[in-house]
Design a protein around this motif. Structure first.
Motif, PDB file in Angstrom:
ATOM      1  N   TYR A 133       0.823  -1.211   0.000  1.00 50.41           N
ATOM      2  CA  TYR A 133       0.000   0.000   0.000  1.00 50.41           C
ATOM      3  C   TYR A 133       0.854   1.256   0.000  1.00 50.41           C
ATOM      4  CZ  TYR A 133       0.780  -0.287   5.066  1.00 50.41           C
ATOM      5  OH  TYR A 133       1.348  -0.383   6.305  1.00 50.41           O
ATOM      6  N   ALA A 134       0.349   2.269  -0.692  1.00 44.77           N
ATOM      7  CA  ALA A 134       1.091   3.521  -0.789  1.00 44.77           C
ATOM      8  C   ALA A 134       0.720   4.429   0.377  1.00 44.77           C
ATOM      9  CB  ALA A 134       0.761   4.195  -2.112  1.00 44.77           C
ATOM     10  N   VAL A 135       1.744   5.014   0.977  1.00 48.35           N
ATOM     11  CA  VAL A 135       1.530   5.897   2.133  1.00 48.35           C
ATOM     12  C   VAL A 135       1.999   7.290   1.778  1.00 48.35           C
ATOM     13  CG1 VAL A 135       2.184   6.315   4.527  1.00 48.35           C
ATOM     14  CG2 VAL A 135       1.924   3.996   3.720  1.00 48.35           C
ATOM     15  N   ARG A 136       1.143   8.280   2.042  1.00 52.51           N
ATOM     16  CA  ARG A 136       1.517   9.672   1.750  1.00 52.51           C
ATOM     17  C   ARG A 136       2.712  10.090   2.587  1.00 52.51           C
ATOM     18  NH1 ARG A 136      -2.192  13.744   1.049  1.00 52.51           N
ATOM     19  NH2 ARG A 136      -4.010  13.161  -0.148  1.00 52.51           N
ATOM     20  N   GLU A 137       3.680  10.723   1.947  1.00 57.99           N
ATOM     21  CA  GLU A 137       4.861  11.189   2.689  1.00 57.99           C
ATOM     22  C   GLU A 137       4.506  12.385   3.564  1.00 57.99           C
ATOM     23  OE1 GLU A 137       7.714  11.533  -0.441  1.00 57.99           O
ATOM     24  OE2 GLU A 137       8.997  10.049   0.536  1.00 57.99           O
ATOM     25  N   HIS A 138       3.592  13.192   3.091  1.00 59.39           N
ATOM     26  CA  HIS A 138       3.144  14.342   3.893  1.00 59.39           C
ATOM     27  C   HIS A 138       1.721  14.700   3.489  1.00 59.39           C
ATOM     28  CE1 HIS A 138       3.479  16.874   0.368  1.00 59.39           C
ATOM     29  NE2 HIS A 138       4.649  16.298   0.137  1.00 59.39           N
ATOM     30  N   ARG A 139       1.103  15.554   4.301  1.00 59.20           N
ATOM     31  CA  ARG A 139      -0.256  15.991   3.992  1.00 59.20           C
ATOM     32  C   ARG A 139      -0.285  17.502   3.775  1.00 59.20           C
ATOM     33  NH1 ARG A 139      -4.896  12.972   5.254  1.00 59.20           N
ATOM     34  NH2 ARG A 139      -4.447  10.801   5.688  1.00 59.20           N
ATOM     35  N   ASP A 140       0.840  18.032   3.246  1.00 57.92           N
ATOM     36  CA  ASP A 140       0.939  19.485   3.104  1.00 57.92           C
ATOM     37  C   ASP A 140      -0.088  20.051   2.125  1.00 57.92           C
ATOM     38  OD1 ASP A 140       2.984  19.135   4.769  1.00 57.92           O
ATOM     39  OD2 ASP A 140       4.598  19.560   3.334  1.00 57.92           O
ATOM     40  N   ASP A 141      -0.583  19.186   1.225  1.00 53.67           N
ATOM     41  CA  ASP A 141      -1.550  19.657   0.238  1.00 53.67           C
ATOM     42  C   ASP A 141      -2.941  19.834   0.852  1.00 53.67           C
ATOM     43  OD1 ASP A 141      -1.308  16.813   0.513  1.00 53.67           O
ATOM     44  OD2 ASP A 141      -2.815  16.603  -1.072  1.00 53.67           O
ATOM     45  N   GLU A 142      -3.136  19.327   2.091  1.00 48.71           N
ATOM     46  CA  GLU A 142      -4.474  19.387   2.682  1.00 48.71           C
ATOM     47  C   GLU A 142      -4.614  20.576   3.617  1.00 48.71           C
ATOM     48  OE1 GLU A 142      -4.955  15.597   4.553  1.00 48.71           O
ATOM     49  OE2 GLU A 142      -5.554  14.658   2.663  1.00 48.71           O
ATOM     50  N   SER A 143      -5.864  20.955   3.876  1.00 48.53           N
ATOM     51  CA  SER A 143      -6.113  22.106   4.752  1.00 48.53           C
ATOM     52  C   SER A 143      -5.790  21.736   6.208  1.00 48.53           C
ATOM     53  CB  SER A 143      -7.579  22.507   4.647  1.00 48.53           C
ATOM     54  OG  SER A 143      -8.368  21.465   5.157  1.00 48.53           O
ATOM     55  N   THR A 210       4.440  10.784  -2.859  1.00 48.22           N
ATOM     56  CA  THR A 210       3.952  12.149  -2.713  1.00 48.22           C
ATOM     57  C   THR A 210       2.740  12.300  -3.622  1.00 48.22           C
ATOM     58  OG1 THR A 210       6.244  12.777  -2.499  1.00 48.22           O
ATOM     59  CG2 THR A 210       4.674  14.567  -2.788  1.00 48.22           C
ATOM     60  N   PRO A 211       1.559  12.544  -3.038  1.00 50.06           N
ATOM     61  CA  PRO A 211       0.372  12.643  -3.887  1.00 50.06           C
ATOM     62  C   PRO A 211       0.457  13.846  -4.818  1.00 50.06           C
ATOM     63  CG  PRO A 211      -0.153  13.238  -1.630  1.00 50.06           C
ATOM     64  CD  PRO A 211       1.264  12.776  -1.628  1.00 50.06           C
ATOM     65  N   ALA A 212       0.101  13.615  -6.073  1.00 49.73           N
ATOM     66  CA  ALA A 212       0.067  14.730  -7.024  1.00 49.73           C
ATOM     67  C   ALA A 212      -1.203  15.529  -6.753  1.00 49.73           C
ATOM     68  CB  ALA A 212       0.051  14.160  -8.432  1.00 49.73           C
ATOM     69  N   SER A 213      -1.302  16.716  -7.332  1.00 47.30           N
ATOM     70  CA  SER A 213      -2.562  17.435  -7.138  1.00 47.30           C
ATOM     71  C   SER A 213      -3.555  16.955  -8.196  1.00 47.30           C
ATOM     72  CB  SER A 213      -2.352  18.944  -7.212  1.00 47.30           C
ATOM     73  OG  SER A 213      -1.612  19.229  -8.346  1.00 47.30           O
ATOM     74  N   ARG A 214      -4.825  17.073  -7.861  1.00 46.55           N
ATOM     75  CA  ARG A 214      -5.902  16.629  -8.754  1.00 46.55           C
ATOM     76  C   ARG A 214      -5.767  17.330 -10.107  1.00 46.55           C
ATOM     77  NH1 ARG A 214     -11.115  15.225  -9.543  1.00 46.55           N
ATOM     78  NH2 ARG A 214     -11.719  13.627  -8.044  1.00 46.55           N
ATOM     79  N   GLN A 215      -5.851  16.573 -11.223  1.00 47.29           N
ATOM     80  CA  GLN A 215      -5.672  17.196 -12.532  1.00 47.29           C
ATOM     81  C   GLN A 215      -6.865  18.067 -12.911  1.00 47.29           C
ATOM     82  OE1 GLN A 215      -3.037  17.040 -14.787  1.00 47.29           O
ATOM     83  NE2 GLN A 215      -1.884  16.228 -13.075  1.00 47.29           N
ATOM     84  N   HIS A 216      -8.069  17.481 -12.863  1.00 45.25           N
ATOM     85  CA  HIS A 216      -9.273  18.237 -13.221  1.00 45.25           C
ATOM     86  C   HIS A 216     -10.324  18.030 -12.146  1.00 45.25           C
ATOM     87  CE1 HIS A 216      -8.008  19.112 -17.355  1.00 45.25           C
ATOM     88  NE2 HIS A 216      -7.500  17.894 -17.368  1.00 45.25           N
TER      89      HIS A 216
END
Ligand code: UDP
Ligand code: MG
Length: 332
Positions: A133-143, A210-216
């Motif tokens: 399973y993939a684990v996010r390295e950080h949650r900086d993209d979230e509020s 590292t999760p990418a940001s949503r494309q659309h």
């Protein structure tokens, strides 16, 4: 030559002889799917000879169906369209039920889960892992609210100690057939998938990403939906709130009883000056609030039971078309 040498060993994992299924839940993801599907196709073709991609359309209202009717004509693509929007977790279950693979990969349609990670996930499966399973390295993209809300949610979830749900892992994961079969054996309607993945166990390994940001488009999980999901997860995987309620009830009864005795003695020895209505009002308000909260928590658990006993199907399929899986003719 011994028999052992002539027979293929079933415990040896090989991508050449296995079928890889990729399940993509999608709700109004036309633009994202047009980017994701070619990438995924190229990635899977390079990684393994036998694969299928199942797009589960969770009742999209955009042009997803038009796009998928074209894509499902290509070898290896299957389009499962649900009769309405049932939610991501039932859509994933629909994909797992349709999957024919020896190993199954789940990833979001919005390109937040990088397909570049797939080859290393597959290699870990070959090395013997049942779940990667993939684990996010950080949650900086979230509020701030989402980050702290999820931190607290996982803290509350871990109190029961029955299953250890990793806090930064999502649905982006690769599973062996035996894990998929185990998940499909779980009969509950409330499919809090992160909890179910942890509950089934098996040999698991985390890969950081590292999760990418949503494309659309935008995320479908607003604050209210996330709160409902958290409540569903907590009531499905914990019973400690009910125990806490009993303990609080017990403690409050002892306090009230002691206070009652104190009042009686005070009246006997010092008389009753009939004062203290602010105390009464405060105590009354406090305990009515506590009662309501307790009823609400019990209600959440009863609502969970109600959903389960109705036993309705998790989802309904409107259309299922395309290839079952693409088997490389050279491997036959
Ligand atoms: N999704 C779905 N049904 C829903 C909501 C979302 O199938 O009711 C899919 C969505 O198309 C995407 C994935 O689930 O592929 C994750 O959704 P989203 O990006 O909105 O969630 P987030 O990334 O914020 O967790
Ligand atoms: Mg997303």
């Amino acid at each position: 030559m011994t028999t052992e040498e002539t027979q293929p060993n079933p415990s040896v994992r090989s991508l050449d002889t296995s079928i890889v299924t990729c399940v993509v839940p999608a709700y109004n993801e036309h633009d994202n799917l047009s980017l994701l599907l070619p990438t995924l196709q190229a990635m899977l073709t390079a990684a393994c000879p036998n694969w299928e991609i199942i797009v589960v359309d969770d009742g999209s209202k955009d042009k997803t169906a038009d796009l998928m009717l074209v894509w499902s004509k290509n070898p290896g693509f299957r389009y499962v369209q649900l009769s309405r929007n049932f939610g991501k977790e039932p859509a994933i279950t629909a994909g797992l039920e349709a999957a024919r693979g020896d190993l199954v990969l789940i990833l979001d349609a919005d390109l937040q889960h990088p397909p570049e990670l797939i080859p290393s996930m597959l290699q870990r499966w070959v090395a013997g892992r049942d779940m990667v399973y993939a684990v996010r390295e950080h949650r900086d993209d979230e509020s701030w609210g989402k980050r702290h809300g999820s931190k607290w949610f996982y803290r509350l979830l871990s109190i029961s100690g029955d299953v250890d749900v990793p806090s930064d892992a999502g649905d982006f994961r690769l599973m062996d057939r035996k894990v998929v079969d185990a998940l499909l054996r779980l009969p509950e309607r409330n499919r809090f998938m992160k909890g179910l993945y942890a509950w089934v166990g098996f040999d698991s390994e985390a890969i950081p990403y590292t999760p990418a940001s949503r494309q659309h488009g935008e995320s479908r999980f607003n604050a209210f939906k996330l709160f409902s999901l958290a409540l569903a997860g907590l009531t499905a995987f914990t019973t400690w709130p009910l125990r806490v309620l009993s303990l609080v009830g017990f403690f409050v009864s002892i306090c009230s009883f002691s206070y009652g005795i104190y009042i009686i003695f005070e009246d006997w020895f010092f008389g009753n000056p009939v004062s203290g209505w602010p105390t009464i009002v405060t105590i009354l308000c406090f305990f009515s609030g506590l009662n309501m909260l307790a009823l609400g928590i019990v209600g959440e658990y009863i609502a969970g039971i109600f959903k389960e006993v109705k036993g309705r199907p998790l989802y309904l399929v409107k259309r299922d078309q395309g290839d079952i899986y693409r088997r490389d003719p050279s491997s036959d």
